[in-house]
Each structure stands twice: as structure tokens, then as C-alpha cells.
Design a protein around this motif. Structure first.
Motif, PDB file in Angstrom:
ATOM      1  N   LYS A  78       0.845  -1.205   0.000  1.00  0.00           N
ATOM      2  CA  LYS A  78       0.000   0.000   0.000  1.00  0.00           C
ATOM      3  C   LYS A  78       0.879   1.254   0.000  1.00  0.00           C
ATOM      4  O   LYS A  78       1.856   1.338   0.741  1.00  0.00           O
ATOM      5  CB  LYS A  78      -0.915  -0.021   1.235  1.00  0.00           C
ATOM      6  CG  LYS A  78      -1.968  -1.096   1.156  1.00  0.00           C
ATOM      7  CD  LYS A  78      -3.187  -0.721   2.003  1.00  0.00           C
ATOM      8  CE  LYS A  78      -4.317  -1.686   1.762  1.00  0.00           C
ATOM      9  NZ  LYS A  78      -4.417  -2.720   2.774  1.00  0.00           N
ATOM     10  N   ARG A  79       0.508   2.210  -0.824  1.00  0.00           N
ATOM     11  CA  ARG A  79       1.315   3.415  -1.005  1.00  0.00           C
ATOM     12  C   ARG A  79       1.622   4.111   0.316  1.00  0.00           C
ATOM     13  O   ARG A  79       2.695   4.651   0.508  1.00  0.00           O
ATOM     14  CB  ARG A  79       0.579   4.401  -1.899  1.00  0.00           C
ATOM     15  CG  ARG A  79       0.722   4.123  -3.355  1.00  0.00           C
ATOM     16  CD  ARG A  79       0.008   5.212  -4.138  1.00  0.00           C
ATOM     17  NE  ARG A  79       0.878   6.350  -4.356  1.00  0.00           N
ATOM     18  CZ  ARG A  79       1.687   6.443  -5.381  1.00  0.00           C
ATOM     19  NH1 ARG A  79       1.749   5.471  -6.274  1.00  0.00           N
ATOM     20  NH2 ARG A  79       2.451   7.484  -5.551  1.00  0.00           N
ATOM     21  N   ARG A  80       0.654   4.047   1.218  1.00  0.00           N
ATOM     22  CA  ARG A  80       0.849   4.813   2.452  1.00  0.00           C
ATOM     23  C   ARG A  80       2.000   4.263   3.295  1.00  0.00           C
ATOM     24  O   ARG A  80       2.475   4.894   4.219  1.00  0.00           O
ATOM     25  CB  ARG A  80      -0.442   4.910   3.252  1.00  0.00           C
ATOM     26  CG  ARG A  80      -0.967   3.634   3.800  1.00  0.00           C
ATOM     27  CD  ARG A  80      -2.395   3.855   4.310  1.00  0.00           C
ATOM     28  NE  ARG A  80      -3.150   2.617   4.353  1.00  0.00           N
ATOM     29  CZ  ARG A  80      -3.298   1.895   5.449  1.00  0.00           C
ATOM     30  NH1 ARG A  80      -2.788   2.281   6.579  1.00  0.00           N
ATOM     31  NH2 ARG A  80      -3.994   0.779   5.395  1.00  0.00           N
ATOM     32  N   PHE A  81       2.488   3.041   3.004  1.00  0.00           N
ATOM     33  CA  PHE A  81       3.619   2.512   3.759  1.00  0.00           C
ATOM     34  C   PHE A  81       4.953   2.853   3.097  1.00  0.00           C
ATOM     35  O   PHE A  81       5.997   2.498   3.589  1.00  0.00           O
ATOM     36  CB  PHE A  81       3.501   0.997   3.905  1.00  0.00           C
ATOM     37  CG  PHE A  81       2.328   0.582   4.747  1.00  0.00           C
ATOM     38  CD1 PHE A  81       2.151   1.106   6.013  1.00  0.00           C
ATOM     39  CD2 PHE A  81       1.415  -0.340   4.272  1.00  0.00           C
ATOM     40  CE1 PHE A  81       1.065   0.725   6.802  1.00  0.00           C
ATOM     41  CE2 PHE A  81       0.327  -0.731   5.044  1.00  0.00           C
ATOM     42  CZ  PHE A  81       0.161  -0.188   6.312  1.00  0.00           C
TER      43      PHE A  81
END
Ligand code: PXL
Length: 270
Positions: free
Chosen positions: A266-269
Motif C-alpha cells: 500500500k502506497r501509504r507505507f
């Protein structure tokens, strides 16, 4: 996402993270499985070669297998490096106790740089006692040559050797053709009823450390969730090919492949 299957890995540790238990855990995890381990040996190595091997005592290996499985029953087992006949006997006796039907054996013998990972007597033991107890054996060409005492230079030689393995008691055999000097890589899957040939373009790179471990773990992951062995081999070969194609080029020697290739982070990681 919940894990799709539970898999026990019985194999050696590779400190460089590209092969052995580390490759197995990464592969099984990235294919959606829950990985458990029984560590057979601790190696210190990097991409340029193996520096040392510390065997784990065979009783401790059996304890890891039996105590772990008494609590969480695996759907399938992947077996890699078993360095001595004592270890093979001990693993066989533990396997009898835990009663898991789906077992994939990668008959690991020599590391990429040429270091032996199994002593000489053990090859005969693998052949006489373990081959007939597993669902699938996945030798590469040098390993198939040692077990069958034949020379393999062609697809026909691979099929011939695979049939010898069936006659020795193997139920299913995948001989991996990556060591043949050909433009295409041919892998041969054989059982008493069928022969399947998987053909793929060879990717020209020295960064193939851990491909054997990764392939057998990927096969086990697919097999554990109900795919046939033939389909599992086909899908696992594709996974390894994509992992080689997207290799990260780490280290000065034979670098690792990209076990993460199949997962989206996931991009947020990032
Ligand atoms: O790829 C064979 C293999 C298996 N197990 C361990 C290894 C290697 C190769 O280096 O280190 C622990």
C-alpha cells in the motif's frame, strides 16, 4: 487479508536472505500463506558464497517440527536442506507422527558457488528413504544426475531421469532445466500418468541465488490451497520467472531474486 494456508518449512537459514528459510518465508508470505519453520542449519553467507555452516542438532530439528505442528497443523510441508543422514532419519520419524499428506522435497545438495550443503551418505538416504514419502521431488539437473546416476544434456535425458525417479518410488517429479546451456529453459513434470513440459525464455543474469528454494516454496504454497501439483508447478515457475525478471541486483556475486514481485504494498507505507 487472512492467510490462505498454513505451511511448515524444514530448511536451512541463509543469512544473505536470498535462499534457504528466508526465501521460503518470503515466498510463502507473498503468495498469501502462513509460514512456520524448523531450521536445520545456520549458514553464514553472502552473494559471493558460503562462509560457514552450523548444523542444528537433529533432536532439536524434530522438536521444532513436532512441537509446532502439535498446535498448528500445517496444510503442507516444504523440505529443503537436510545435511546429514541423522537429520533425514529424524525428520522422517517426525513426519510420521504429524501426518501431513502434502510434502514437497527440494533435494538441496550444493549451493550456487559449489559448497556442499549435504554430506555424501545422505544422498543415498534421500533416495532410499525419503523420495517415496513425499508428494513431489524437485531436483535441478546436477541433483537429478547424482540421484539417478545418469548424464543429462537434453529434454529427453531429463524425461529419462524423471522416469528413473518414478521407478525409485517418487510419486511426482519436477526436473528443473536451468543448468542446461540452452536459450530456453525447459522444466519437466512427470508422474505415472502424464508428462508436462514447461518452456520459458532464459533470462540472462547471474542473479539467480535461491531460485530452487523459491520455486519449491511457491509450489508448496499453491499446492497447500488445493491446486493440483501440475498447476502448482506451472504457477510457481511463472512466479519465479517474474521474480528473476524484476531482481533487485543486490551484492557483488549471485544476487537474490525479487520475492515481493507478486504483492502490492500500500502506497501509504512507502
Ligand atoms: O539453494 C540451495 C540452498 C538451500 N538452503 C540454504 C542455502 C542454499 C543455497 O545457498 O543457503 C540454506
Amino acid at each position: 487479508m487472512k492467510p490462505k494456508s498454513k505451511i511448515l518449512i524444514i530448511a536451512g537459514s541463509d543469512s544473505s536472505g536470498g535462499a534457504g528459510i528466508q526465501a521460503d518465508i518470503k515466498t510463502i508470505t507473498s503468495l498469501g500463506g502462513y509460514a512456520m519453520t524448523a531450521i536445520t542449519a545456520v549458514t553464514s553467507q553472502n552473494t559471493t558464497g558460503v562462509n560457514s555452516i552450523m548444523p542444528v542438532n537433529y533432536k532439536e530439528i524434530s522438536k521444532q517440527i513436532e512441537f509446532t505442528c502439535r498446535d498448528i497443523q500445517p496444510d503442507a510441508i516444504k523440505i529443503g536442506m537436510l545435511h546429514s543422514s541423522k537429520v533425514i532419519n529424524s525428520v522422517l520419524s517426525s513426519l510420521e507422527k504429524i501426518k501431513v499428506n502434502k510434502i514437497v522435497l527440494d533435494p538441496v545438495m550444493v549451493a550456487k558457488g559449489g559448497t556442499r550443503l549435504i554430506d555424501k551418505n545422505s544422498t543415498e538416504m534421500l533416495k532410499k528413504k525419503m523420495l517415496n514419502k513425499v508428494s513431489l521431488i524437485t531436483p535441478n539437473i546436477p541433483e537429478a544426475e547424482i540421484i539417478t546416476k545418469t548424464k543429462i544434456n537434453s529434454k529427453e535425458d531429463m524425461i529419462f531421469a524423471a522416469n528413473i525417479l518414478l521407478n525409485l518410488g517418487a510419486k511426482n517429479v519436477l526436473i528443473k532445466g536451468g543448468h542446461l546451456k540452452k536459450q530456453n529453459i525447459i522444466d519437466v513434470f512427470v508422474n505415472k500418468k502424464e508428462i508436462s513440459i514447461f518452456k520459458n525464455k532464459k533470462i540472462n543474469t547471474k542473479n539467480t541465488h535461491g531460485t530452487g528454494c523459491t520455486l519449491s516454496s511457491a509450489i508448496t504454497a499453491y499446492f497447500a490451497c488445493g491446486k493440483t501439483l501440475k498447476k502448482s508447478c506451472e504457477m510457481a515457475i511463472k512466479y519465479v520467472n517474474e521474480a528473476i525478471a524484476s531482481r533487485p541486483n543486490y551484492g557483488k556475486g549471485h544476487g537474490p531474486i525479487n520475492h515481493l514481485n507478486s504483492i502490492e504494498i500500500k502506497r501509504r507505507f512507502l
